[in-house]
Write a protein that holds these residues in place. Structure first.
Motif, PDB file in Angstrom:
ATOM      1  N   ARG A   1       0.210  -1.257   0.250  1.00 44.24           N
ATOM      2  CA  ARG A   1       0.442   0.128   0.302  1.00 44.24           C
ATOM      3  C   ARG A   1       1.037   1.386  -0.260  1.00 44.24           C
ATOM      4  NH1 ARG A   1      -4.146  -0.177   4.219  1.00 44.24           N
ATOM      5  NH2 ARG A   1      -4.508  -2.424   4.890  1.00 44.24           N
ATOM      6  N   LEU A   2       2.122   0.709   1.023  1.00 45.25           N
ATOM      7  CA  LEU A   2       3.323   2.255   0.660  1.00 45.25           C
ATOM      8  C   LEU A   2       3.801   2.240  -0.570  1.00 45.25           C
ATOM      9  CD1 LEU A   2       4.450   2.170   4.155  1.00 45.25           C
ATOM     10  CD2 LEU A   2       3.004   3.452   3.622  1.00 45.25           C
ATOM     11  N   ALA A   3       3.776   1.449  -0.708  1.00 49.81           N
ATOM     12  CA  ALA A   3       4.695   1.255  -2.424  1.00 49.81           C
ATOM     13  C   ALA A   3       3.477   1.827  -3.479  1.00 49.81           C
ATOM     14  CB  ALA A   3       5.442   0.231  -2.669  1.00 49.81           C
ATOM     15  N   ALA A   4       2.573   1.491  -3.359  1.00 47.10           N
ATOM     16  CA  ALA A   4       1.659   2.428  -4.455  1.00 47.10           C
ATOM     17  C   ALA A   4       0.728   3.563  -4.304  1.00 47.10           C
ATOM     18  CB  ALA A   4       0.622   1.083  -4.804  1.00 47.10           C
ATOM     19  N   ARG A   5       0.969   4.412  -2.911  1.00 47.03           N
ATOM     20  CA  ARG A   5       0.705   5.378  -2.375  1.00 47.03           C
ATOM     21  C   ARG A   5      -1.230   4.817  -2.511  1.00 47.03           C
ATOM     22  NH1 ARG A   5       4.672   5.185  -1.199  1.00 47.03           N
ATOM     23  NH2 ARG A   5       6.485   7.958  -1.238  1.00 47.03           N
ATOM     24  N   THR A   6      -1.805   3.855  -2.484  1.00 48.70           N
ATOM     25  CA  THR A   6      -2.832   3.193  -2.187  1.00 48.70           C
ATOM     26  C   THR A   6      -3.706   2.617  -0.401  1.00 48.70           C
ATOM     27  OG1 THR A   6      -2.636   2.357  -4.950  1.00 48.70           O
ATOM     28  CG2 THR A   6      -4.682   0.931  -3.092  1.00 48.70           C
ATOM     29  N   SER A   7      -4.950   3.194  -0.518  1.00 51.01           N
ATOM     30  CA  SER A   7      -5.963   2.907  -0.166  1.00 51.01           C
ATOM     31  C   SER A   7      -6.816   2.993  -0.191  1.00 51.01           C
ATOM     32  CB  SER A   7      -5.369   4.542   1.848  1.00 51.01           C
ATOM     33  OG  SER A   7      -6.657   5.046   0.921  1.00 51.01           O
ATOM     34  N   GLY A   8      -7.817   2.129   0.469  1.00 49.45           N
ATOM     35  CA  GLY A   8      -9.296   2.520  -0.148  1.00 49.45           C
ATOM     36  C   GLY A   8      -9.701   3.307  -0.546  1.00 49.45           C
ATOM     37  N   ALA A   9      -9.507   4.285  -0.074  1.00 44.73           N
ATOM     38  CA  ALA A   9     -10.130   5.859  -0.113  1.00 44.73           C
ATOM     39  C   ALA A   9      -9.866   5.750  -1.280  1.00 44.73           C
ATOM     40  CB  ALA A   9      -9.949   6.448   0.844  1.00 44.73           C
ATOM     41  N   VAL A  10      -8.408   5.871  -1.650  1.00 44.50           N
ATOM     42  CA  VAL A  10      -7.101   6.350  -2.694  1.00 44.50           C
ATOM     43  C   VAL A  10      -8.125   5.325  -3.932  1.00 44.50           C
ATOM     44  CG1 VAL A  10      -5.463   6.400  -4.081  1.00 44.50           C
ATOM     45  CG2 VAL A  10      -5.535   7.056  -1.735  1.00 44.50           C
ATOM     46  N   TRP A  11      -7.944   4.141  -3.856  1.00 45.21           N
ATOM     47  CA  TRP A  11      -8.438   3.144  -4.983  1.00 45.21           C
ATOM     48  C   TRP A  11      -9.971   4.002  -5.534  1.00 45.21           C
ATOM     49  CZ3 TRP A  11     -13.032   0.762  -5.853  1.00 45.21           C
ATOM     50  CH2 TRP A  11     -13.384   0.017  -6.753  1.00 45.21           C
ATOM     51  N   GLN A  12     -11.303   4.118  -4.052  1.00 41.08           N
ATOM     52  CA  GLN A  12     -12.553   4.652  -4.026  1.00 41.08           C
ATOM     53  C   GLN A  12     -12.631   6.024  -4.893  1.00 41.08           C
ATOM     54  OE1 GLN A  12     -15.898   4.307  -1.761  1.00 41.08           O
ATOM     55  NE2 GLN A  12     -13.914   3.042  -0.447  1.00 41.08           N
ATOM     56  N   ARG A  13     -11.440   6.937  -4.737  1.00 39.20           N
ATOM     57  CA  ARG A  13     -11.373   8.240  -5.768  1.00 39.20           C
ATOM     58  C   ARG A  13     -11.297   7.751  -7.299  1.00 39.20           C
ATOM     59  NH1 ARG A  13     -11.906  12.536  -2.493  1.00 39.20           N
ATOM     60  NH2 ARG A  13     -11.281  12.280  -0.638  1.00 39.20           N
ATOM     61  N   ARG A  14     -10.070   7.067  -7.185  1.00 42.71           N
ATOM     62  CA  ARG A  14      -9.380   6.643  -8.718  1.00 42.71           C
ATOM     63  C   ARG A  14     -10.447   6.026  -9.954  1.00 42.71           C
ATOM     64  NH1 ARG A  14      -4.151   3.854  -6.623  1.00 42.71           N
ATOM     65  NH2 ARG A  14      -2.868   5.914  -6.060  1.00 42.71           N
ATOM     66  N   ALA A  15     -11.693   5.653  -8.861  1.00 44.90           N
ATOM     67  CA  ALA A  15     -12.477   4.325  -9.621  1.00 44.90           C
ATOM     68  C   ALA A  15     -13.413   5.202  -9.780  1.00 44.90           C
ATOM     69  CB  ALA A  15     -13.314   3.272  -8.696  1.00 44.90           C
ATOM     70  N   LEU A  16     -14.024   6.113  -9.119  1.00 44.63           N
ATOM     71  CA  LEU A  16     -14.948   7.481  -9.184  1.00 44.63           C
ATOM     72  C   LEU A  16     -14.297   8.126 -10.308  1.00 44.63           C
ATOM     73  CD1 LEU A  16     -18.053   8.336  -8.110  1.00 44.63           C
ATOM     74  CD2 LEU A  16     -16.846   9.958  -6.817  1.00 44.63           C
ATOM     75  N   SER A  17     -13.398   8.767 -10.262  1.00 40.96           N
ATOM     76  CA  SER A  17     -12.880   9.720 -11.257  1.00 40.96           C
ATOM     77  C   SER A  17     -13.255   8.215 -13.057  1.00 40.96           C
ATOM     78  CB  SER A  17     -11.287   9.908 -11.109  1.00 40.96           C
ATOM     79  OG  SER A  17     -11.034  11.273 -11.898  1.00 40.96           O
ATOM     80  N   HIS A  18     -12.246   7.116 -12.896  1.00 41.92           N
ATOM     81  CA  HIS A  18     -12.306   6.496 -14.112  1.00 41.92           C
ATOM     82  C   HIS A  18     -13.810   6.673 -14.647  1.00 41.92           C
ATOM     83  CE1 HIS A  18     -11.439   3.263 -16.346  1.00 41.92           C
ATOM     84  NE2 HIS A  18     -12.586   2.434 -16.197  1.00 41.92           N
ATOM     85  N   PHE A  19     -14.543   6.016 -13.714  1.00 37.84           N
ATOM     86  CA  PHE A  19     -16.073   5.861 -14.317  1.00 37.84           C
ATOM     87  C   PHE A  19     -17.003   7.015 -14.540  1.00 37.84           C
ATOM     88  CE2 PHE A  19     -15.395   1.962 -11.184  1.00 37.84           C
ATOM     89  CZ  PHE A  19     -15.663   1.269 -12.692  1.00 37.84           C
ATOM     90  N   GLU A  20     -16.896   8.631 -14.337  1.00 34.32           N
ATOM     91  CA  GLU A  20     -17.470   9.274 -14.090  1.00 34.32           C
ATOM     92  C   GLU A  20     -16.535   9.989 -15.694  1.00 34.32           C
ATOM     93  OE1 GLU A  20     -19.101  11.910 -10.817  1.00 34.32           O
ATOM     94  OE2 GLU A  20     -16.942  12.217 -10.860  1.00 34.32           O
ATOM     95  N   GLY A  21     -15.308   9.557 -16.129  1.00 34.44           N
ATOM     96  CA  GLY A  21     -14.286   9.295 -16.927  1.00 34.44           C
ATOM     97  C   GLY A  21     -14.898   9.180 -18.064  1.00 34.44           C
ATOM     98  N   GLN A  22     -16.110   8.423 -17.917  1.00 37.29           N
ATOM     99  CA  GLN A  22     -16.543   7.729 -19.116  1.00 37.29           C
ATOM    100  C   GLN A  22     -17.684   7.576 -19.675  1.00 37.29           C
ATOM    101  OE1 GLN A  22     -16.637   3.412 -17.892  1.00 37.29           O
ATOM    102  NE2 GLN A  22     -13.705   2.979 -18.616  1.00 37.29           N
ATOM    103  N   GLY A  23     -18.480   9.276 -18.778  1.00 39.49           N
ATOM    104  CA  GLY A  23     -19.296   9.194 -19.189  1.00 39.49           C
ATOM    105  C   GLY A  23     -20.556   9.321 -18.601  1.00 39.49           C
ATOM    106  N   ARG A  24     -20.120   8.808 -17.434  1.00 36.38           N
ATOM    107  CA  ARG A  24     -21.826   8.582 -16.335  1.00 36.38           C
ATOM    108  C   ARG A  24     -22.038   8.622 -15.543  1.00 36.38           C
ATOM    109  NH1 ARG A  24     -18.809   3.517 -17.159  1.00 36.38           N
ATOM    110  NH2 ARG A  24     -19.464   1.821 -17.269  1.00 36.38           N
ATOM    111  N   SER A  25     -23.308   9.578 -14.970  1.00 36.00           N
ATOM    112  CA  SER A  25     -23.631  10.909 -14.088  1.00 36.00           C
ATOM    113  C   SER A  25     -22.835  10.277 -12.612  1.00 36.00           C
ATOM    114  CB  SER A  25     -24.978  10.388 -13.579  1.00 36.00           C
ATOM    115  OG  SER A  25     -25.398   9.516 -13.450  1.00 36.00           O
ATOM    116  N   ARG A  26     -22.915  10.827 -11.445  1.00 37.39           N
ATOM    117  CA  ARG A  26     -21.769  10.545 -10.483  1.00 37.39           C
ATOM    118  C   ARG A  26     -23.089   9.317  -9.186  1.00 37.39           C
ATOM    119  NH1 ARG A  26     -19.081  12.972  -6.631  1.00 37.39           N
ATOM    120  NH2 ARG A  26     -18.418  14.385  -8.222  1.00 37.39           N
TER     121      ARG A  26
END
Length: 495
Positions: free
Chosen positions: A442-467
Motif C-alpha cells: 500500500r505504501l509503495a503504491a500510495r493506495t488505500s481503500g479511499a484512494v482506490w474509490q476516488r480513482r474508480a469514481l474518476s475513471h467511471f465519471e471519465g467514461q461519461g457516467r453521471s455521479r
C-alpha cells in the motif's frame, strides 16, 4: 452496551439514582485497580466487524433482523440502522498465530453473512460508508426496531433540542439535518479490543492515541457520503456530528461524546472512567438489579453495570473498557478503523496498529514530552481528512522538535519497528510477515481503500457516467474485487 434496555423514557429520579450508582462504581473501580494482580493476564485481542447489507442494485437493504433470525448466531448483533449488521469475533490469544486466525474469522463471518443475505438476493459489503447511499435511505424507517436505539435517540434528541446538523467540506461539500440519529448509521467500522494489564494501560492508551492518525491515514476507506467526495475517512466527521447532542446556546459546552480525548493519561486508566462520568450526563439511566459491587454469575469481579453502560454511551476513538468476566480485566477498544476493503486488508491494519502501539509504549514518556496532546488531536483530523496525502506533526528523529512530515514518510520510517513491537506481544514473525507485506504494498503504491474509490469514481465519471451511475459502478467493482480477498493495493480498474 451490555445491559438490556427495555425502557424508552426516564424520570428525574432515574437520573439521580443512576448518578449515585456511577459515583459508587468509580470508588469501587479505584480500589479494584489498586489491588495487586488485578486484571493481569496474557494479552489477547477481539474485534467487532460492521458491514452494510445491499440489494442487487447496490441500494441499502433493510434486512438485519431477517439475517439475525435466519442465522441464529449469538455473535451477531443488530446495528443502529436496519441495513447494517455487526459480527462479534471470538477473542484470540496473541501468542502463536492470532493474525491468521483473525483473518480466518473475518472471512468466515463474511461468508456466512453473504450466504444468509443471498436468500434475499442481497449482499454484504464491508466498507466505511456505502458510495451509493442516498438521503432518502436515512429516514426514521431505517432505524432498527429495538428499545435500546429508540431510548438512545429520544435522550439525544432531548439533550440537543433541535435537529442534528452535519456539514462536511472536502472536494465536494455536504450539509444535511435530521431529527433522528440514523445519520450515524452510515458509518461501519472494525473495532479492535486489546486486553491490557492495568499497570501498562496508561502507556498503551497513550501510544494508541499517538499512532492512530498514522494507521487511519493508511486504512482510510470512506471518501464518499451521499455521493459527495469529502474526507478520505469521512466517518470521523460524520459520526461526531451525527450524534452531537450539545445545545448551541449553552454557557459552556462539554466535549462532544464522539471525541479524540481530553489529554494524555497521566497514571491510571481510572482517569478515563472518572472523566467520562464528570463530563457527560447519563443518557440511559438503567439501574441494574444487582449492586455495583456484586459479581455477575461466573465472575469474581464487581459488575459495575451502571458504569459499563455509561461508558457505552460515550464514544472516544480509543476507549477504556472494564469487563467483569472471570476475575475482571481492562481492554483498550480501538474504534477508528473503517470496515473493509477485504479481510486481509483489515488484518493488515490491525497488525500495523498493534505493532506501532507495542513499539512505542516502552518509551512513551519521551514521545509525549515532544508531542503536546493538542497536536496528536490535530494529526487525527488531518489524517482523516487527507489520508495518505496528510502531513502530520511529528518529533524530528534527532532534535525532537515537531515538524510537519508526510504521513507516508513517517510510516516508512516506523515500519521496521512494527515487527519488534508485535514480537514483544508474543506474535510470531511468520504470522505477521504477510500482513506487513500488504502494508508495504500500500505504501509503495500510495493506495488505500479511499484512494482506490476516488480513482474508480474518476475513471467511471471519465467514461461519461453521471455521479449516481459512477457510484453504482464503483460499488460493483468494489464488490467484485472484495470477493477475491486480494489486498486493495492490487485491485484493478476495469470496466
Amino acid at each position: 452496551m451490555g445491559a438490556v434496555i427495555d425502557r424508552e423514557a426516564f424520570s428525574a429520579s432515574d437520573y439521580q439514582h443512576f448518578g449515585k450508582r456511577l459515583r459508587q462504581s468509580l470508588d469501587i473501580l479505584h480500589e479494584l485497580l489498586g489491588q495487586p494482580g488485578f486484571g493481569v493476564g496474557a494479552p489477547s485481542i477481539g474485534a467487532e466487524l460492521e458491514a452494510y447489507i445491499v440489494d442487487g442494485r447496490g441500494r441499502v437493504a433493510l434486512l438485519n433482523q431477517a439475517l439475525l433470525e435466519g442465522l441464529g448466531d449469538p455473535q451477531l448483533q443488530l446495528e443502529l440502522n436496519r441495513f447494517n449488521i455487526e459480527y462479534n469475533l471470538a477473542p484470540l490469544s496473541l501468542s502463536g498465530c492470532p493474525m491468521h486466525a483473525l483473518e480466518d474469522q473475518l472471512r468466515l463471518a463474511l461468508r456466512r453473512l453473504e450466504e444468509a443475505a443471498s436468500a434475499y438476493r442481497a449482499h454484504i459489503v464491508p466498507i466505511g460508508i456505502l458510495p451509493t447511499l442516498r438521503r432518502a435511505d436515512l429516514g426514521s424507517h431505517a432505524m432498527s426496531d429495538l428499545p435500546r436505539y429508540r431510548a438512545l435517540e429520544r435522550e439525544l434528541q432531548r439533550m440537543r433540542g433541535e435537529p442534528f446538523d452535519v456539514e462536511i467540506r472536502g472536494e465536494d461539500s455536504v450539509r444535511v439535518s435530521s431529527d433522528h440519529v440514523v445519520l450515524e448509521g452510515a458509518n461501519t467500522s472494525l473495532q479492535v479490543h486489546l486486553r491490557v494489564d492495568p499497570e501498562r494501560f496508561a502507556d498503551t492508551y497513550n501510544a494508541a492515541q499517538l499512532v492512530t492518525p498514522l494507521v487511519l491515514a493508511l486504512a482510510a476507506n470512506s471518501p464518499l457520503f451521499l455521493q459527495r467526495l469529502l474526507w478520505d475517512e469521512t466517518r470521523i466527521a460524520l459520526f461526531k456530528q451525527s450524534v452531537d447532542c450539545r445545545m448551541r446556546d449553552a454557557r459552556w459546552r462539554e466535549p462532544a461524546r464522539v471525541n479524540f480525548g481530553q489529554g494524555w493519561v497521566r497514571q491510571s486508566p481510572w482517569e478515563l472512567f472518572a472523566e467520562a462520568v464528570a463530563l457527560y450526563p447519563p443518557i440511559l439511566p438503567i439501574i441494574a438489579d444487582a449492586w455495583p459491587e456484586d459479581s455477575p454469575s461466573g465472575s469474581t469481579a464487581p459488575g459495575l453495570a451502571e458504569l459499563r453502560l455509561h461508558m457505552g454511551t460515550v464514544w472516544p476513538w480509543n476507549r477504556a473498557v472494564y469487563d467483569p468476566v472471570g476475575d475482571g480485566h481492562l481492554r483498550l477498544e480501538m474504534r477508528a478503523l473503517p470496515s473493509g476493503p477485504t479481510a486481509v486488508d483489515m488484518v493488515a491494519n490491525v497488525v500495523l496498529m498493534l505493532g506501532l502501539v507495542a513499539a512505542l509504549r516502552d518509551d512513551i514518556a519521551r514521545w509525549l514530552s515532544a508531542m503536546p496532546f493538542r497536536y496528536a488531536e490535530y494529526n487525527f483530523y488531518r489524517a482523516a481528512q487527507s489520508g495518505l496525502d496528510a502531513r502530520l506533526l511529528w518529533p524530528h528523529r534527532k532534535h525532537h522538535r515537531l515538524e510537519e512530515t508526510p504521513v507516508v514518510e513517517l510510516l516508512e520510517r516506523l515500519l521496521p519497528d512494527v515487527q519488534c513491537g508485535l514480537r514483544s506481544l508474543g506474535v510470531g514473525e511468520a504470522d505477521t510477515g504477510p500482513y506487513l507485506a500488504v502494508i508495504g504494498e500500500r505504501l509503495a503504491a500510495r493506495t488505500s481503500g479511499a484512494v482506490w474509490q476516488r480513482r474508480a469514481l474518476s475513471h467511471f465519471e471519465g467514461q461519461g457516467r453521471s455521479r449516481s451511475r459512477a457510484c453504482q459502478r464503483l460499488l460493483e467493482a468494489y464488490q467484485a474485487a472484495m470477493a477475491t480477498n486480494r489486498p486493495v493495493a492490487r485491485w484493478p480498474l476495469e470496466d
